[in-house]
Design an enzyme around this catalytic site. Structure first.
Site, PDB file in Angstrom:
ATOM      1  N   TYR A 142       0.819  -1.211   0.000  1.00  0.00           N
ATOM      2  CA  TYR A 142       0.000   0.000   0.000  1.00  0.00           C
ATOM      3  C   TYR A 142       0.862   1.274   0.000  1.00  0.00           C
ATOM      4  O   TYR A 142       0.372   2.365  -0.237  1.00  0.00           O
ATOM      5  CB  TYR A 142      -0.941   0.035   1.208  1.00  0.00           C
ATOM      6  CG  TYR A 142      -2.023  -1.035   1.183  1.00  0.00           C
ATOM      7  CD1 TYR A 142      -2.337  -1.718   0.015  1.00  0.00           C
ATOM      8  CD2 TYR A 142      -2.732  -1.363   2.319  1.00  0.00           C
ATOM      9  CE1 TYR A 142      -3.320  -2.697  -0.016  1.00  0.00           C
ATOM     10  CE2 TYR A 142      -3.724  -2.338   2.300  1.00  0.00           C
ATOM     11  CZ  TYR A 142      -4.007  -3.005   1.126  1.00  0.00           C
ATOM     12  OH  TYR A 142      -4.976  -3.970   1.100  1.00  0.00           O
ATOM     13  N   LYS A 193       3.534 -15.247   1.635  1.00  0.00           N
ATOM     14  CA  LYS A 193       3.554 -16.117   0.458  1.00  0.00           C
ATOM     15  C   LYS A 193       5.021 -16.324   0.089  1.00  0.00           C
ATOM     16  O   LYS A 193       5.477 -15.905  -0.988  1.00  0.00           O
ATOM     17  CB  LYS A 193       2.770 -15.469  -0.691  1.00  0.00           C
ATOM     18  CG  LYS A 193       1.271 -15.396  -0.460  1.00  0.00           C
ATOM     19  CD  LYS A 193       0.554 -16.696  -0.756  1.00  0.00           C
ATOM     20  CE  LYS A 193       0.508 -16.962  -2.246  1.00  0.00           C
ATOM     21  NZ  LYS A 193      -0.088 -18.306  -2.532  1.00  0.00           N
ATOM     22  N   ASP A 226      -2.793 -17.820   1.729  1.00  0.00           N
ATOM     23  CA  ASP A 226      -4.003 -18.403   1.129  1.00  0.00           C
ATOM     24  C   ASP A 226      -4.493 -19.594   1.960  1.00  0.00           C
ATOM     25  O   ASP A 226      -5.694 -19.773   2.171  1.00  0.00           O
ATOM     26  CB  ASP A 226      -3.783 -18.790  -0.341  1.00  0.00           C
ATOM     27  CG  ASP A 226      -2.517 -19.593  -0.558  1.00  0.00           C
ATOM     28  OD1 ASP A 226      -1.631 -19.598   0.312  1.00  0.00           O
ATOM     29  OD2 ASP A 226      -2.406 -20.238  -1.625  1.00  0.00           O
ATOM     30  N   ASP A 250      -5.063  -7.063   5.827  1.00  0.00           N
ATOM     31  CA  ASP A 250      -6.304  -6.364   5.485  1.00  0.00           C
ATOM     32  C   ASP A 250      -7.406  -7.393   5.226  1.00  0.00           C
ATOM     33  O   ASP A 250      -8.520  -7.314   5.753  1.00  0.00           O
ATOM     34  CB  ASP A 250      -6.034  -5.521   4.218  1.00  0.00           C
ATOM     35  CG  ASP A 250      -7.118  -4.500   3.961  1.00  0.00           C
ATOM     36  OD1 ASP A 250      -8.082  -4.459   4.728  1.00  0.00           O
ATOM     37  OD2 ASP A 250      -6.985  -3.745   2.976  1.00  0.00           O
ATOM     38  N   ASP A 254     -10.449  -8.959   8.106  1.00  0.00           N
ATOM     39  CA  ASP A 254     -11.881  -8.833   7.816  1.00  0.00           C
ATOM     40  C   ASP A 254     -12.550 -10.201   7.815  1.00  0.00           C
ATOM     41  O   ASP A 254     -13.667 -10.372   8.289  1.00  0.00           O
ATOM     42  CB  ASP A 254     -12.099  -8.169   6.438  1.00  0.00           C
ATOM     43  CG  ASP A 254     -12.210  -6.651   6.566  1.00  0.00           C
ATOM     44  OD1 ASP A 254     -11.906  -6.132   7.662  1.00  0.00           O
ATOM     45  OD2 ASP A 254     -12.591  -6.005   5.580  1.00  0.00           O
TER      46      ASP A 254
END
Ligand code: NAD
Length: 373
Positions: A142, A193, A226, A250, A254
Protein backbone atom coordinates in the site's frame (compact mmCIF):
# COMPACT_ATOMS: atom_id res chain seq x y z
CA UNK A 1 -2.16 7.15 41.16
CA UNK A 2 -0.59 8.57 38.00
CA UNK A 3 -2.73 11.06 36.15
CA UNK A 4 -3.44 9.73 32.68
CA UNK A 5 -5.09 11.36 29.71
CA UNK A 6 -7.01 10.26 26.65
CA UNK A 7 -8.10 12.24 23.65
CA UNK A 8 -11.61 11.29 22.56
CA UNK A 9 -12.36 11.96 18.91
CA UNK A 10 -16.02 10.98 18.44
CA UNK A 11 -16.05 11.76 14.71
CA UNK A 12 -19.29 11.56 12.74
CA UNK A 13 -22.59 9.68 12.49
CA UNK A 14 -22.91 7.20 15.36
CA UNK A 15 -19.37 8.07 16.55
CA UNK A 16 -20.53 10.62 19.17
CA UNK A 17 -23.23 8.23 20.42
CA UNK A 18 -20.94 5.23 20.99
CA UNK A 19 -18.10 7.37 22.39
CA UNK A 20 -20.55 8.94 24.83
CA UNK A 21 -20.91 5.49 26.40
CA UNK A 22 -17.12 5.08 26.59
CA UNK A 23 -16.85 8.45 28.35
CA UNK A 24 -19.47 7.26 30.87
CA UNK A 25 -17.32 4.23 31.67
CA UNK A 26 -14.21 6.38 32.14
CA UNK A 27 -16.11 8.68 34.54
CA UNK A 28 -17.37 5.61 36.41
CA UNK A 29 -13.82 4.24 36.79
CA UNK A 30 -12.50 7.64 37.91
CA UNK A 31 -15.29 8.07 40.47
CA UNK A 32 -14.52 4.63 41.88
CA UNK A 33 -10.84 5.44 42.28
CA UNK A 34 -9.80 2.73 39.79
CA UNK A 35 -8.31 5.22 37.33
CA UNK A 36 -7.48 8.90 37.08
CA UNK A 37 -7.95 9.53 33.39
CA UNK A 38 -8.51 13.05 32.09
CA UNK A 39 -10.62 13.23 28.93
CA UNK A 40 -9.69 15.73 26.24
CA UNK A 41 -12.54 16.12 23.75
CA UNK A 42 -11.62 17.05 20.20
CA UNK A 43 -12.84 16.43 16.68
CA UNK A 44 -11.87 14.55 13.52
CA UNK A 45 -13.39 13.74 10.12
CA UNK A 46 -16.49 15.60 8.97
CA UNK A 47 -16.89 17.31 12.34
CA UNK A 48 -13.37 18.74 11.98
CA UNK A 49 -14.03 19.82 8.38
CA UNK A 50 -17.05 21.76 9.64
CA UNK A 51 -15.04 23.37 12.43
CA UNK A 52 -11.52 23.78 11.00
CA UNK A 53 -11.96 23.18 7.23
CA UNK A 54 -9.57 20.19 7.52
CA UNK A 55 -10.32 16.65 8.74
CA UNK A 56 -7.52 16.71 11.34
CA UNK A 57 -6.34 20.04 12.74
CA UNK A 58 -2.70 20.47 13.81
CA UNK A 59 -3.88 21.37 17.31
CA UNK A 60 -5.78 18.05 17.52
CA UNK A 61 -2.74 16.11 16.34
CA UNK A 62 -0.61 17.84 18.99
CA UNK A 63 -3.11 16.81 21.71
CA UNK A 64 -3.03 13.22 20.41
CA UNK A 65 0.77 13.12 20.59
CA UNK A 66 0.75 14.30 24.21
CA UNK A 67 -1.99 12.02 25.56
CA UNK A 68 -1.51 8.41 26.66
CA UNK A 69 -3.79 7.25 23.86
CA UNK A 70 -6.53 8.24 21.45
CA UNK A 71 -10.07 6.82 21.46
CA UNK A 72 -11.87 7.33 18.16
CA UNK A 73 -15.48 6.73 17.07
CA UNK A 74 -15.88 6.74 13.29
CA UNK A 75 -15.58 9.22 10.46
CA UNK A 76 -17.46 10.03 7.29
CA UNK A 77 -20.98 10.45 5.98
CA UNK A 78 -22.97 11.71 3.00
CA UNK A 79 -22.66 15.35 4.13
CA UNK A 80 -18.96 15.31 3.19
CA UNK A 81 -19.13 13.04 0.13
CA UNK A 82 -18.40 15.95 -2.21
CA UNK A 83 -15.49 17.62 -0.38
CA UNK A 84 -12.09 17.64 -2.04
CA UNK A 85 -10.52 14.14 -1.98
CA UNK A 86 -7.48 15.36 0.01
CA UNK A 87 -9.60 16.75 2.83
CA UNK A 88 -12.28 14.03 2.93
CA UNK A 89 -13.11 12.77 6.46
CA UNK A 90 -11.14 9.51 6.01
CA UNK A 91 -8.00 11.55 5.20
CA UNK A 92 -8.02 12.74 8.83
CA UNK A 93 -7.92 9.18 10.11
CA UNK A 94 -5.18 8.16 7.67
CA UNK A 95 -3.13 11.21 8.66
CA UNK A 96 -3.51 10.42 12.36
CA UNK A 97 -2.34 6.80 11.85
CA UNK A 98 0.58 8.00 9.73
CA UNK A 99 1.69 10.85 12.01
CA UNK A 100 1.63 8.62 15.11
CA UNK A 101 3.46 5.91 13.12
CA UNK A 102 0.98 3.26 14.19
CA UNK A 103 2.61 0.28 12.50
CA UNK A 104 0.80 -2.57 14.29
CA UNK A 105 -2.93 -3.04 13.92
CA UNK A 106 -4.54 -5.43 16.41
CA UNK A 107 -7.88 -6.97 15.52
CA UNK A 108 -9.27 -9.50 17.98
CA UNK A 109 -11.98 -11.88 16.79
CA UNK A 110 -13.87 -13.14 19.82
CA UNK A 111 -17.10 -15.10 19.70
CA UNK A 112 -19.17 -14.43 22.80
CA UNK A 113 -21.18 -17.49 23.85
CA UNK A 114 -24.44 -15.54 23.76
CA UNK A 115 -23.82 -14.49 20.14
CA UNK A 116 -22.54 -17.78 18.78
CA UNK A 117 -25.65 -18.03 16.59
CA UNK A 118 -24.76 -14.73 14.84
CA UNK A 119 -21.84 -16.34 13.01
CA UNK A 120 -22.44 -17.73 9.56
CA UNK A 121 -20.28 -20.73 10.53
CA UNK A 122 -21.50 -23.71 12.51
CA UNK A 123 -21.59 -23.28 16.27
CA UNK A 124 -19.11 -26.10 16.92
CA UNK A 125 -16.51 -24.37 14.71
CA UNK A 126 -16.67 -20.92 16.33
CA UNK A 127 -17.80 -21.45 19.93
CA UNK A 128 -15.16 -20.04 22.29
CA UNK A 129 -13.16 -18.47 19.45
CA UNK A 130 -10.59 -15.94 20.70
CA UNK A 131 -7.91 -15.04 18.17
CA UNK A 132 -5.89 -11.90 17.53
CA UNK A 133 -4.66 -10.72 14.15
CA UNK A 134 -1.64 -8.42 14.15
CA UNK A 135 -1.43 -6.64 10.80
CA UNK A 136 1.56 -4.54 9.70
CA UNK A 137 -0.04 -1.19 8.92
CA UNK A 138 2.47 1.29 7.54
CA UNK A 139 4.51 -0.68 4.99
CA UNK A 140 4.12 -3.20 2.17
CA UNK A 141 2.30 -2.86 -1.10
CA UNK A 142 0.00 0.00 0.00
CA UNK A 143 3.00 2.31 0.42
CA UNK A 144 5.83 0.77 -1.68
CA UNK A 145 7.49 2.67 -4.54
CA UNK A 146 7.39 2.70 -7.51
CA UNK A 147 3.66 2.95 -7.84
CA UNK A 148 1.25 4.50 -10.29
CA UNK A 149 -0.44 4.08 -13.64
CA UNK A 150 1.55 4.80 -16.79
CA UNK A 151 0.35 5.17 -20.35
CA UNK A 152 2.26 2.78 -22.61
CA UNK A 153 1.25 4.78 -25.65
CA UNK A 154 -0.18 1.87 -27.63
CA UNK A 155 -3.66 1.98 -26.17
CA UNK A 156 -2.38 0.09 -23.13
CA UNK A 157 -1.81 1.33 -19.61
CA UNK A 158 0.20 -0.28 -16.83
CA UNK A 159 -0.62 -0.18 -13.10
CA UNK A 160 2.20 -0.80 -10.64
CA UNK A 161 2.42 -1.26 -6.89
CA UNK A 162 5.45 -2.51 -5.04
CA UNK A 163 5.46 -4.96 -2.18
CA UNK A 164 8.48 -4.07 -0.06
CA UNK A 165 9.58 -4.83 3.51
CA UNK A 166 12.81 -4.35 5.41
CA UNK A 167 14.10 -6.45 8.30
CA UNK A 168 13.42 -3.70 10.85
CA UNK A 169 9.80 -3.34 9.71
CA UNK A 170 9.31 -7.11 9.97
CA UNK A 171 11.02 -7.34 13.35
CA UNK A 172 9.08 -4.51 14.99
CA UNK A 173 5.68 -5.95 14.09
CA UNK A 174 6.95 -9.46 14.89
CA UNK A 175 7.94 -8.27 18.37
CA UNK A 176 4.44 -6.91 18.98
CA UNK A 177 2.95 -10.28 18.00
CA UNK A 178 5.33 -12.33 20.15
CA UNK A 179 4.88 -10.05 23.18
CA UNK A 180 1.09 -10.28 22.87
CA UNK A 181 1.22 -14.06 22.44
CA UNK A 182 3.18 -14.30 25.69
CA UNK A 183 0.18 -12.79 27.48
CA UNK A 184 -2.28 -15.12 25.69
CA UNK A 185 -1.94 -18.64 24.28
CA UNK A 186 1.82 -18.38 23.56
CA UNK A 187 1.44 -19.25 19.89
CA UNK A 188 2.16 -17.13 16.80
CA UNK A 189 1.26 -18.07 13.23
CA UNK A 190 3.17 -15.95 10.72
CA UNK A 191 1.54 -15.65 7.28
CA UNK A 192 3.04 -14.68 3.94
CA UNK A 193 3.55 -16.12 0.46
CA UNK A 194 7.19 -17.19 0.78
CA UNK A 195 6.57 -19.73 -1.98
CA UNK A 196 6.10 -17.06 -4.67
CA UNK A 197 7.30 -13.71 -3.26
CA UNK A 198 10.81 -12.65 -2.22
CA UNK A 199 9.32 -10.23 0.33
CA UNK A 200 7.50 -13.24 1.79
CA UNK A 201 10.72 -15.25 1.91
CA UNK A 202 12.42 -12.41 3.78
CA UNK A 203 9.40 -12.10 6.11
CA UNK A 204 9.63 -15.81 6.98
CA UNK A 205 13.42 -15.74 7.50
CA UNK A 206 13.31 -12.59 9.64
CA UNK A 207 10.43 -13.79 11.83
CA UNK A 208 12.26 -17.14 12.28
CA UNK A 209 15.45 -15.35 13.33
CA UNK A 210 13.62 -13.03 15.74
CA UNK A 211 11.85 -15.98 17.30
CA UNK A 212 15.08 -17.92 17.78
CA UNK A 213 16.85 -14.91 19.28
CA UNK A 214 14.24 -13.61 21.72
CA UNK A 215 10.99 -15.57 21.82
CA UNK A 216 11.81 -19.28 21.93
CA UNK A 217 9.22 -19.68 24.73
CA UNK A 218 6.46 -18.88 22.19
CA UNK A 219 5.44 -21.51 19.62
CA UNK A 220 5.94 -20.24 16.05
CA UNK A 221 4.22 -21.66 12.95
CA UNK A 222 4.45 -20.40 9.40
CA UNK A 223 1.53 -20.57 7.00
CA UNK A 224 0.95 -19.37 3.45
CA UNK A 225 -1.63 -16.60 3.51
CA UNK A 226 -4.00 -18.40 1.13
CA UNK A 227 -3.94 -21.49 3.35
CA UNK A 228 -4.57 -19.23 6.36
CA UNK A 229 -7.68 -17.86 4.63
CA UNK A 230 -8.94 -21.45 4.30
CA UNK A 231 -7.93 -22.51 7.80
CA UNK A 232 -9.78 -19.54 9.30
CA UNK A 233 -13.00 -21.03 7.94
CA UNK A 234 -12.11 -24.70 8.49
CA UNK A 235 -10.72 -24.60 12.02
CA UNK A 236 -10.27 -21.03 13.32
CA UNK A 237 -9.62 -22.11 16.91
CA UNK A 238 -6.22 -23.55 15.90
CA UNK A 239 -4.92 -19.94 15.96
CA UNK A 240 -3.88 -17.74 18.85
CA UNK A 241 -2.01 -14.74 17.36
CA UNK A 242 -1.62 -14.35 13.58
CA UNK A 243 1.00 -11.89 12.36
CA UNK A 244 1.03 -10.81 8.75
CA UNK A 245 1.75 -7.98 6.36
CA UNK A 246 -0.43 -5.05 5.38
CA UNK A 247 -2.16 -6.56 2.34
CA UNK A 248 -2.79 -10.06 3.67
CA UNK A 249 -3.68 -8.60 7.06
CA UNK A 250 -6.30 -6.36 5.48
CA UNK A 251 -8.06 -9.39 4.02
CA UNK A 252 -7.49 -11.95 6.79
CA UNK A 253 -8.57 -9.57 9.57
CA UNK A 254 -11.88 -8.83 7.82
CA UNK A 255 -12.41 -12.54 7.24
CA UNK A 256 -11.67 -13.33 10.91
CA UNK A 257 -13.91 -10.49 12.06
CA UNK A 258 -16.83 -11.89 10.15
CA UNK A 259 -16.47 -15.24 11.94
CA UNK A 260 -18.02 -13.39 14.86
CA UNK A 261 -20.94 -12.21 12.75
CA UNK A 262 -21.59 -8.72 14.10
CA UNK A 263 -19.96 -5.47 13.05
CA UNK A 264 -21.15 -3.62 16.16
CA UNK A 265 -19.03 -5.91 18.36
CA UNK A 266 -15.58 -5.57 16.82
CA UNK A 267 -12.84 -3.53 18.52
CA UNK A 268 -9.36 -2.65 17.25
CA UNK A 269 -6.11 -1.08 18.39
CA UNK A 270 -3.23 0.42 16.45
CA UNK A 271 0.11 0.73 18.21
CA UNK A 272 3.37 2.54 17.47
CA UNK A 273 6.91 2.17 18.80
CA UNK A 274 7.71 2.80 22.47
CA UNK A 275 9.98 5.79 23.07
CA UNK A 276 12.88 5.89 25.54
CA UNK A 277 10.43 6.69 28.38
CA UNK A 278 8.25 3.68 27.54
CA UNK A 279 5.47 5.81 26.02
CA UNK A 280 3.72 4.09 23.12
CA UNK A 281 1.43 5.95 20.70
CA UNK A 282 -1.90 4.13 20.49
CA UNK A 283 -5.26 4.54 18.80
CA UNK A 284 -8.31 2.50 19.76
CA UNK A 285 -11.38 2.43 17.54
CA UNK A 286 -14.33 0.22 16.66
CA UNK A 287 -14.02 -1.51 13.29
CA UNK A 288 -17.40 -0.23 12.10
CA UNK A 289 -17.98 3.04 10.28
CA UNK A 290 -20.21 6.01 11.07
CA UNK A 291 -23.44 4.17 10.09
CA UNK A 292 -25.30 7.27 8.81
CA UNK A 293 -28.41 5.11 8.29
CA UNK A 294 -28.97 4.80 12.05
CA UNK A 295 -27.16 7.91 13.36
CA UNK A 296 -28.96 10.02 15.95
CA UNK A 297 -31.60 7.37 16.66
CA UNK A 298 -30.13 5.70 19.75
CA UNK A 299 -29.85 2.45 17.82
CA UNK A 300 -26.05 2.12 17.58
CA UNK A 301 -24.37 -0.74 19.38
CA UNK A 302 -21.70 0.82 21.64
CA UNK A 303 -20.01 -2.51 22.50
CA UNK A 304 -17.31 -2.32 19.80
CA UNK A 305 -16.28 1.10 21.16
CA UNK A 306 -16.46 -0.16 24.75
CA UNK A 307 -14.38 -3.25 23.90
CA UNK A 308 -11.87 -0.96 22.16
CA UNK A 309 -11.58 0.95 25.45
CA UNK A 310 -10.99 -2.40 27.20
CA UNK A 311 -8.02 -2.84 24.86
CA UNK A 312 -6.80 0.63 25.89
CA UNK A 313 -7.00 -0.39 29.55
CA UNK A 314 -4.93 -3.48 28.76
CA UNK A 315 -2.29 -2.05 26.41
CA UNK A 316 -2.01 1.67 27.24
CA UNK A 317 -2.80 1.68 30.96
CA UNK A 318 -1.45 -1.75 31.87
CA UNK A 319 -4.73 -2.51 33.63
CA UNK A 320 -5.41 -6.00 32.30
CA UNK A 321 -7.47 -6.59 35.46
CA UNK A 322 -9.92 -3.83 34.51
CA UNK A 323 -9.94 -4.93 30.86
CA UNK A 324 -10.85 -8.48 31.92
CA UNK A 325 -13.60 -7.17 34.21
CA UNK A 326 -15.01 -4.90 31.48
CA UNK A 327 -15.04 -7.74 28.95
CA UNK A 328 -16.71 -9.98 31.54
CA UNK A 329 -19.32 -7.26 32.07
CA UNK A 330 -20.07 -7.19 28.32
CA UNK A 331 -20.32 -10.98 28.32
CA UNK A 332 -22.78 -11.00 31.23
CA UNK A 333 -24.96 -8.27 29.70
CA UNK A 334 -25.19 -10.35 26.52
CA UNK A 335 -25.88 -13.52 28.50
CA UNK A 336 -28.77 -11.71 30.18
CA UNK A 337 -30.31 -11.15 26.74
CA UNK A 338 -29.79 -7.38 26.61
CA UNK A 339 -29.21 -6.38 23.00
CA UNK A 340 -29.15 -3.40 20.68
CA UNK A 341 -31.20 -3.90 17.52
CA UNK A 342 -28.27 -5.10 15.37
CA UNK A 343 -27.69 -8.18 17.55
CA UNK A 344 -31.26 -8.69 18.77
CA UNK A 345 -32.79 -12.15 18.84
CA UNK A 346 -36.41 -13.21 19.26
CA UNK A 347 -36.13 -13.66 23.04
CA UNK A 348 -33.82 -10.73 23.78
CA UNK A 349 -34.62 -7.33 25.27
CA UNK A 350 -33.85 -4.59 22.73
CA UNK A 351 -32.27 -1.50 24.29
CA UNK A 352 -30.94 1.86 23.13
CA UNK A 353 -27.28 2.83 22.89
CA UNK A 354 -27.42 4.59 26.27
CA UNK A 355 -29.29 1.74 27.95
CA UNK A 356 -26.65 -0.70 26.71
CA UNK A 357 -23.92 1.53 28.16
CA UNK A 358 -25.78 1.68 31.49
CA UNK A 359 -26.23 -2.10 31.56
CA UNK A 360 -22.49 -2.59 30.99
CA UNK A 361 -21.67 -0.17 33.83
CA UNK A 362 -24.02 -2.01 36.22
CA UNK A 363 -22.44 -5.35 35.31
CA UNK A 364 -18.95 -3.80 35.50
CA UNK A 365 -19.67 -2.55 39.01
CA UNK A 366 -20.63 -6.10 39.98
CA UNK A 367 -17.47 -7.53 38.39
CA UNK A 368 -15.28 -4.98 40.23
CA UNK A 369 -16.95 -5.78 43.56
CA UNK A 370 -16.29 -9.50 43.00
CA UNK A 371 -12.67 -8.68 42.11
CA UNK A 372 -12.28 -6.67 45.34
CA UNK A 373 -13.90 -9.38 47.53
P1 NAD B 1 -20.70 1.17 8.42
O1 NAD B 1 -19.83 0.29 9.26
O2 NAD B 1 -20.85 2.56 8.88
O3 NAD B 1 -22.17 0.51 8.35
C1 NAD B 1 -22.44 -0.75 7.75
C2 NAD B 1 -23.78 -1.29 8.30
O4 NAD B 1 -23.57 -1.74 9.65
C3 NAD B 1 -24.89 -0.24 8.38
O5 NAD B 1 -26.12 -0.86 8.10
C4 NAD B 1 -24.86 0.23 9.82
O6 NAD B 1 -26.13 0.67 10.30
C5 NAD B 1 -24.42 -1.03 10.56
N1 NAD B 1 -23.61 -0.70 11.74
C6 NAD B 1 -22.31 -0.28 11.76
N2 NAD B 1 -21.91 -0.05 13.01
C7 NAD B 1 -22.95 -0.34 13.81
C8 NAD B 1 -23.16 -0.28 15.21
N3 NAD B 1 -22.19 0.10 16.07
N4 NAD B 1 -24.36 -0.64 15.70
C9 NAD B 1 -25.35 -1.04 14.88
N5 NAD B 1 -25.23 -1.12 13.54
C10 NAD B 1 -24.05 -0.76 13.01
O7 NAD B 1 -20.13 1.10 6.94
P2 NAD B 1 -20.60 1.91 5.63
O8 NAD B 1 -22.09 2.03 5.63
O9 NAD B 1 -19.92 1.25 4.51
O10 NAD B 1 -19.97 3.35 5.78
C11 NAD B 1 -20.66 4.48 6.31
C12 NAD B 1 -19.67 5.62 6.47
O11 NAD B 1 -18.66 5.25 7.42
C13 NAD B 1 -18.93 5.99 5.20
O12 NAD B 1 -18.78 7.37 5.14
C14 NAD B 1 -17.58 5.31 5.33
O13 NAD B 1 -16.57 5.95 4.62
C15 NAD B 1 -17.37 5.44 6.82
N6 NAD B 1 -16.45 4.42 7.42
C16 NAD B 1 -15.63 4.87 8.40
C17 NAD B 1 -14.79 3.98 9.04
C18 NAD B 1 -13.93 4.48 10.16
O14 NAD B 1 -14.14 5.58 10.63
N7 NAD B 1 -12.95 3.73 10.61
C19 NAD B 1 -14.81 2.61 8.71
C20 NAD B 1 -15.71 2.19 7.72
C21 NAD B 1 -16.53 3.11 7.08
Amino acid sequence: MTKNSVVILPGDGIGPEVMGEVAKIIHFLNQNGETDIAIIDDCIGGAAIDKHSVPLADSTLAQCRKADCVLLGAVGGPKWDKVDYNIRPEAGLLKLRKELELFANLRPAIVFDALVGASTLKEEIVRGLDILIVRELTGGVYFGEPRGITDLGNGQRRGVNTQVYTTSEIHRVGRVAFELARKRGKKVTSCEKANVMESGKLWREDITALHAADYADVTLDHMYADNCAMQLLRNPRQFDVIVTDNLFGDILSDEAAMLTGSLGMLPSASLGARDAHGKQPALYEPVHGSAPDIAGQGKANPLAAILSFAMALRYSFDRGDLADALEAAVQSVLNAGTRTADIAEKTSKTVTTAQMGDAVITAFEGALKRKAA
